[in-house]
Design a protein around this motif. Structure first.
Motif, short mmCIF file in Angstrom:
data_model
loop_
_atom_site.label_atom_id
_atom_site.label_comp_id
_atom_site.label_asym_id
_atom_site.label_seq_id
_atom_site.Cartn_x
_atom_site.Cartn_y
_atom_site.Cartn_z
N ALA A 66 0.83 -1.21 0.00
CA ALA A 66 0.00 0.00 0.00
C ALA A 66 0.86 1.26 0.00
O ALA A 66 0.56 2.24 -0.68
CB ALA A 66 -0.93 0.00 1.21
N ALA A 67 1.95 1.23 0.77
CA ALA A 67 2.86 2.38 0.82
C ALA A 67 3.51 2.60 -0.54
O ALA A 67 3.63 3.74 -1.00
CB ALA A 67 3.92 2.15 1.89
N LYS A 68 3.92 1.53 -1.19
CA LYS A 68 4.54 1.65 -2.51
C LYS A 68 3.56 2.23 -3.51
O LYS A 68 3.90 3.10 -4.32
CB LYS A 68 5.06 0.30 -2.99
CG LYS A 68 5.84 0.39 -4.30
CD LYS A 68 6.39 -0.96 -4.70
CE LYS A 68 7.31 -0.83 -5.91
NZ LYS A 68 6.69 -0.17 -7.06
N ALA A 69 2.32 1.75 -3.46
CA ALA A 69 1.30 2.24 -4.39
C ALA A 69 1.04 3.73 -4.17
O ALA A 69 0.90 4.49 -5.13
CB ALA A 69 0.01 1.44 -4.22
N ALA A 70 0.99 4.15 -2.91
CA ALA A 70 0.75 5.56 -2.60
C ALA A 70 1.89 6.43 -3.09
O ALA A 70 1.67 7.51 -3.65
CB ALA A 70 0.54 5.74 -1.10
N ASN A 71 3.13 5.97 -2.89
CA ASN A 71 4.28 6.74 -3.34
C ASN A 71 4.38 6.78 -4.86
O ASN A 71 4.70 7.82 -5.44
CB ASN A 71 5.56 6.16 -2.73
CG ASN A 71 5.80 6.62 -1.31
OD1 ASN A 71 6.37 7.66 -1.06
ND2 ASN A 71 5.33 5.83 -0.34
N ASP A 72 4.09 5.67 -5.52
CA ASP A 72 4.10 5.64 -6.99
C ASP A 72 3.05 6.60 -7.55
O ASP A 72 3.31 7.31 -8.54
CB ASP A 72 3.84 4.22 -7.49
CG ASP A 72 5.02 3.28 -7.26
OD1 ASP A 72 6.11 3.79 -6.92
OD2 ASP A 72 4.84 2.06 -7.39
N ALA A 103 3.76 9.92 -9.88
CA ALA A 103 3.14 10.05 -11.19
C ALA A 103 2.37 11.36 -11.30
O ALA A 103 2.43 12.05 -12.32
CB ALA A 103 2.21 8.86 -11.45
N GLU A 104 1.66 11.72 -10.24
CA GLU A 104 0.89 12.96 -10.25
C GLU A 104 1.80 14.18 -10.25
O GLU A 104 1.58 15.14 -10.99
CB GLU A 104 -0.02 13.00 -9.02
CG GLU A 104 -0.88 14.25 -8.94
CD GLU A 104 -1.75 14.29 -7.70
OE1 GLU A 104 -2.41 15.33 -7.47
OE2 GLU A 104 -1.76 13.29 -6.95
N ASN A 105 2.85 14.14 -9.44
CA ASN A 105 3.75 15.29 -9.35
C ASN A 105 4.49 15.52 -10.67
O ASN A 105 4.77 16.66 -11.04
CB ASN A 105 4.76 15.08 -8.22
CG ASN A 105 5.61 16.31 -7.95
OD1 ASN A 105 5.13 17.29 -7.40
ND2 ASN A 105 6.88 16.26 -8.35
N ALA A 106 4.81 14.44 -11.37
CA ALA A 106 5.55 14.55 -12.63
C ALA A 106 4.76 15.33 -13.69
O ALA A 106 5.35 15.89 -14.61
CB ALA A 106 5.90 13.17 -13.16
N GLN A 107 3.44 15.39 -13.54
CA GLN A 107 2.60 16.07 -14.52
C GLN A 107 2.39 17.56 -14.20
O GLN A 107 1.82 18.28 -15.00
CB GLN A 107 1.22 15.39 -14.59
CG GLN A 107 1.28 13.91 -14.97
CD GLN A 107 1.99 13.68 -16.29
OE1 GLN A 107 1.73 14.39 -17.27
NE2 GLN A 107 2.87 12.70 -16.33
N SER A 129 9.36 4.96 0.83
CA SER A 129 9.03 6.39 0.96
C SER A 129 9.79 7.25 -0.03
O SER A 129 11.01 7.23 -0.10
CB SER A 129 9.36 6.87 2.38
OG SER A 129 8.48 6.31 3.32
N ALA A 130 9.03 8.02 -0.81
CA ALA A 130 9.63 9.10 -1.59
C ALA A 130 9.80 10.28 -0.63
O ALA A 130 9.02 10.44 0.31
CB ALA A 130 8.71 9.48 -2.74
N LEU A 131 10.84 11.07 -0.84
CA LEU A 131 11.11 12.21 0.03
C LEU A 131 11.04 13.50 -0.78
O LEU A 131 11.43 13.54 -1.95
CB LEU A 131 12.48 12.08 0.69
CG LEU A 131 12.68 10.87 1.59
CD1 LEU A 131 14.08 10.90 2.19
CD2 LEU A 131 11.63 10.81 2.68
N ILE A 132 10.55 14.54 -0.14
CA ILE A 132 10.42 15.85 -0.78
C ILE A 132 11.35 16.82 -0.07
O ILE A 132 11.33 16.91 1.17
CB ILE A 132 8.96 16.35 -0.67
CG1 ILE A 132 8.00 15.31 -1.25
CG2 ILE A 132 8.81 17.70 -1.38
CD1 ILE A 132 6.57 15.53 -0.84
#
Length: 259
Positions: free
Chosen positions: A106-112, A116-120, A221-224
């Protein structure tokens, strides 16, 4: 006179002793109750965790077992009890692994999905490695190399908005050698000139690629980061820095490992 005093003192001592007996009995009851309640509270917490993993308990049988054990008269042989306990432990371990894997998925899906959304978004650039960045302010001059020591102000978040570091609130920037930082930092800061401020979103493989469900930060976790490059210098004795920090003076590695 002396005889009277001795008898009076003796009577007073006996009276005092009798007076304390109820108090002592009450203390024993309360102490014993407290031991039982403390044990029950600990056991309740353990059983609640097992219940969450789908393993129920028969409370009456449990209480019988506790009472029999205190009396030294258990109805089952030690070997049989060990077999039952091992079988339960194996089921709990299987359920725990399944739960942890589901949480990691679930964590991987949320980060993916976030990546994907941020890239747009307008102004976001995605590099070949998958690093995402947005220029908030450009700088001037040369750019640092991986071996250089950079002085930066920065903020860091996870995708749920939890901030784990903010050098601005500390009143002084951080200094670090880029080669000692995570891959996303090493790649990203080399694109900046002094005075620049960039916003980076770093996929887990460019940050820590956490896959341990017990880590302080969620798996995958992706980091910002919002990073402001103040200056950079060539490395020399005493200015290598320690990498980006996660707060409290601990390095990111220490924070994520719960040290």
């Amino acid at each position: 006179m002396k005889f009277f005093c001795k008898r009076s003192l003796a009577a007073l001592a006996v009276s005092s002793a009798l007076f304390t007996l109820p108090a002592l009995a009450a203390d024993l009851e309360n102490e014993s109750y407290s031991i039982g309640a403390s044990f029950g509270k600990y056991l309740s917490g353990q059983l609640e965790g097992q219940k969450e993993l789908g393993q129920e308990i028969d409370l009456n049988s449990l209480m019988d077992g506790v009472e029999d054990a205190l009396k030294g008269e258990t109805k089952l042989e030690p070997e049989a009890m060990l077999d039952f306990l091992n079988a339960r432990a194996e089921r709990l371990n299987t359920e725990l692994k399944a739960k942890q894997q589901a949480e990691m998925d679930a964590a991987k899906a949320a980060n993916d999905a976030y990546l994907a959304e941020n890239a747009q978004k307008e102004g976001v650039v995605v590099t070949e490695s998958g690093l995402q960045y947005q220029v908030l302010a450009e700088g001037e001059g040369e750019k640092p190399s991986a071996e250089d020591v950079v002085t930066v102000h920065f903020k860091g978040w996870t995708i749920d908005g939890s901030q784990f570091e903010n050098t601005y609130t500390k009143g002084e920037p951080a200094q670090m050698s880029l080669i000692h930082t995570i891959p996303g930092w090493e790649e990203g800061v080399q694109m900046m000139s002094p005075g620049a401020k960039y916003r980076f979103v770093m996929p887990s493989n460019l940050s820590y690629d956490i896959q341990d469900p017990k880590a302080a930060m969620a798996p995958h976790s992706a980091l910002i980061f919002e990073i402001e490059l103040i200056s950079f210098t060539e490395p020399k004795a005493g200015n290598f820095g320690h990498g980006a920090s996660m707060g409290g003076g601990a390095s990111m590695d220490e924070m994520l490992q719960g040290e």
